[in-house]
Write an enzyme that holds these catalytic residues in place. Structure first.
Site, PDB file in Angstrom:
ATOM      1  N   LYS A 174       0.832  -1.212   0.000  1.00 30.15           N
ATOM      2  CA  LYS A 174       0.000   0.000   0.000  1.00 30.15           C
ATOM      3  C   LYS A 174       0.871   1.268   0.000  1.00 30.15           C
ATOM      4  O   LYS A 174       2.083   1.177   0.126  1.00 30.15           O
ATOM      5  CB  LYS A 174      -0.974  -0.041   1.187  1.00 30.15           C
ATOM      6  CG  LYS A 174      -1.855  -1.302   1.221  1.00 30.15           C
ATOM      7  CD  LYS A 174      -2.893  -1.339   0.095  1.00 30.15           C
ATOM      8  CE  LYS A 174      -3.453  -2.717  -0.183  1.00 30.15           C
ATOM      9  NZ  LYS A 174      -4.467  -3.230   0.728  1.00 30.15           N
TER      10      LYS A 174
HETATM   11  C1  PLP Z   1      -5.491  -4.190   1.161  1.00 34.92           C
HETATM   12  C2  PLP Z   1      -6.944  -3.953   1.138  1.00 34.92           C
HETATM   13  C3  PLP Z   1      -7.753  -4.134   2.263  1.00 34.92           C
HETATM   14  C4  PLP Z   1      -7.279  -4.815   3.512  1.00 34.92           C
HETATM   15  O1  PLP Z   1      -6.222  -4.239   4.123  1.00 34.92           O
HETATM   16  P1  PLP Z   1      -5.281  -5.141   5.097  1.00 34.92           P
HETATM   17  O2  PLP Z   1      -4.488  -4.085   5.810  1.00 34.92           O
HETATM   18  O3  PLP Z   1      -4.457  -6.005   4.220  1.00 34.92           O
HETATM   19  O4  PLP Z   1      -6.160  -5.896   6.006  1.00 34.92           O
HETATM   20  C5  PLP Z   1      -9.079  -3.765   2.194  1.00 34.92           C
HETATM   21  N1  PLP Z   1      -9.601  -3.277   1.071  1.00 34.92           N
HETATM   22  C6  PLP Z   1      -8.873  -3.103  -0.046  1.00 34.92           C
HETATM   23  C7  PLP Z   1      -9.532  -2.537  -1.261  1.00 34.92           C
HETATM   24  C8  PLP Z   1      -7.524  -3.459  -0.061  1.00 34.92           C
HETATM   25  O5  PLP Z   1      -6.822  -3.335  -1.180  1.00 34.92           O
END
Ligand code: PLP
Length: 371
Positions: A174
């Site tokens: 991210k």
């Molecule tokens: C990565 C992601 C999540 C979840 O995040 P985590 O920190 O991995 O639990 C939720 N929604 C979207 C669209 C994502 O890409």
């Protein structure tokens, strides 16, 4: 393999984490508060509440909003499964909403009137304009896992200008990372308090009782979704690099746009003028995706598909939604090219050469409308 995404961690990030290890607090201490304050300030929100993951944050948001059995939660199907799962965690039902072809974001005109809540995703980091909702459901939660650093028509994503809460993820791929972690922003003191309780077993009221000064009070089945100070220190350190990362991501995206202009590859949309795309993903559309995927992988290029639509998963086979023709059409040719701040020009050139070679001679992906 050139990965589609990866973290960019420097020695000062390492030092920030090591400093926490030498101190008194390992979890839910000053580093968490400092990370929360920094994110709230950065996105222009009154409150930020840290969670152990973005998924935990989505669960917390659904619970804090009071969603539960009998509620209908709308969300796109072209997203990570957690966007839909957060409704199921609290016993609510899911309905999927089709996307717009030009943005790959959910089409605000298609959110059903019967929806009690909307989990709105800023797909790939392109801001979704929530002011286009014709009817605002009782609860609006932004899934901004892709969109830290993005700026939409209503300001920074996370300011909750048209939502109740906004959820960020700090997973390594991210925009910035805390290894694992999530943050929920809100402007409501009541929601912030419920979020804090939910991540810590529902405990509150410590020290309020005169007869039992040691006691605290619990009146809901909540979770341990606390973020550790180690993770928070990494996240806080990374946050100071967000602008640099976002600029570099945009540069890589523009370079792809130009290099692929003549290829049989449909490049993803840019943000409208005055807005900022956080460029979490660079999702192109190609014909014969299976072959392109295999050839690029064989050439050491870690392309990925974001996402297999959630309604294709057996878990969601029972969901009754209107047909999702644009989601199906987009998914058909979808492929994420490597995009991250540490991607070198030389590696990017390799991706472009391999993609151009495998798609040479094939026609462009047509618009859904023209089929
Ligand atoms: C990565 C992601 C999540 C979840 O995040 P985590 O920190 O991995 O639990 C939720 N929604 C979207 C669209 C994502 O890409």
């Amino acid at each position: 393999m050139i990965p589609y995404g990866r973290q960019c961690v420097d020695e000062d990030d390492v030092a920030a984490v090591a400093e926490v290890l030498r101190g008194d607090w390992l979890t839910a201490g000053p580093a968490v508060r400092s990370f929360e304050d920094a994110v709230a300030e950065r996105v222009d929100a009154r409150f930020a509440v840290a969670f152990s993951s973005g998924t935990a944050g989505l669960h917390g948001a659904a619970a804090a909003a009071g969603l539960g059995p009998g509620d209908l939660v709308a969300t796109p199907s072209l997203t990570f499964v957690a966007s839909a799962n957060c409704a199921r965690y609290v016993g609510a039902d899911v309905v999927f909403v089709d996307v717009e072809e030009s943005t790959m974001n959910l089409d605000p005109a298609l959110v059903p009137d019967t929806a009690d809540a909307l989990v709105a995703v800023h797909f790939a980091g392109l801001p979704l304009d929530l002011s286009r909702l014709e009817r605002r459901p009782r609860v609006v939660i932004e899934d901004a896992a892709h969109a830290l650093g993005a700026v939409g028509p209503l300001g920074p994503i996370g300011n909750c200008a048209a939502s109740d809460m906004c959820v960020f993820s700090f997973h390594p791929v991210k925009p910035v990372t805390s290894a694992e972690g999530g943050i929920v922003t809100t402007n409501s003191p009541e929601l912030a308090e419920r979020l804090r309780r939910f991540r810590n077993h529902g405990m509150h009221g410590a020290g309020e009782s005169v007869e039992e000064p040691w006691a605290y009070r619990i009146d809901e089945t909540a979770m341990n979704y606390r973020l550790s100070d180690l993770h928070a220190a990494l996240g806080r350190s990374q946050l100071s690099k967000l602008d640099r990362f976002t600029r570099r991501r945009e540069q890589v995206a523009r370079r792809y746009d130009e290099a692929l202009a003549g290829a049989a590859v449909r490049t993803p949309p840019r943000a409208p003028g005055g807005q900022v795309h956080s460029r979490h993903l660079y999702p192109v559309r190609v014909l014969d995706r299976r072959r392109v995927y295999e050839e690029l992988r064989a050439a050491g290029i870690g392309v990925q598909v974001h996402y297999v639509p959630v309604h294709h998963q057996p878990l969601y086979a029972d969901v009754l939604s209107a047909p999702l023709p644009v989601t199906e059409a987009v998914y058909d040719g979808l492929l994420s090219l490597p995009l991250h701040p540490t991607l070198t020009d030389a590696d990017q050139d390799r991706v472009v050469r391999a993609l151009s070679a495998t798609t040479a001679g094939s026609p462009q992906v047509e618009s859904e409308r023209r089929r």
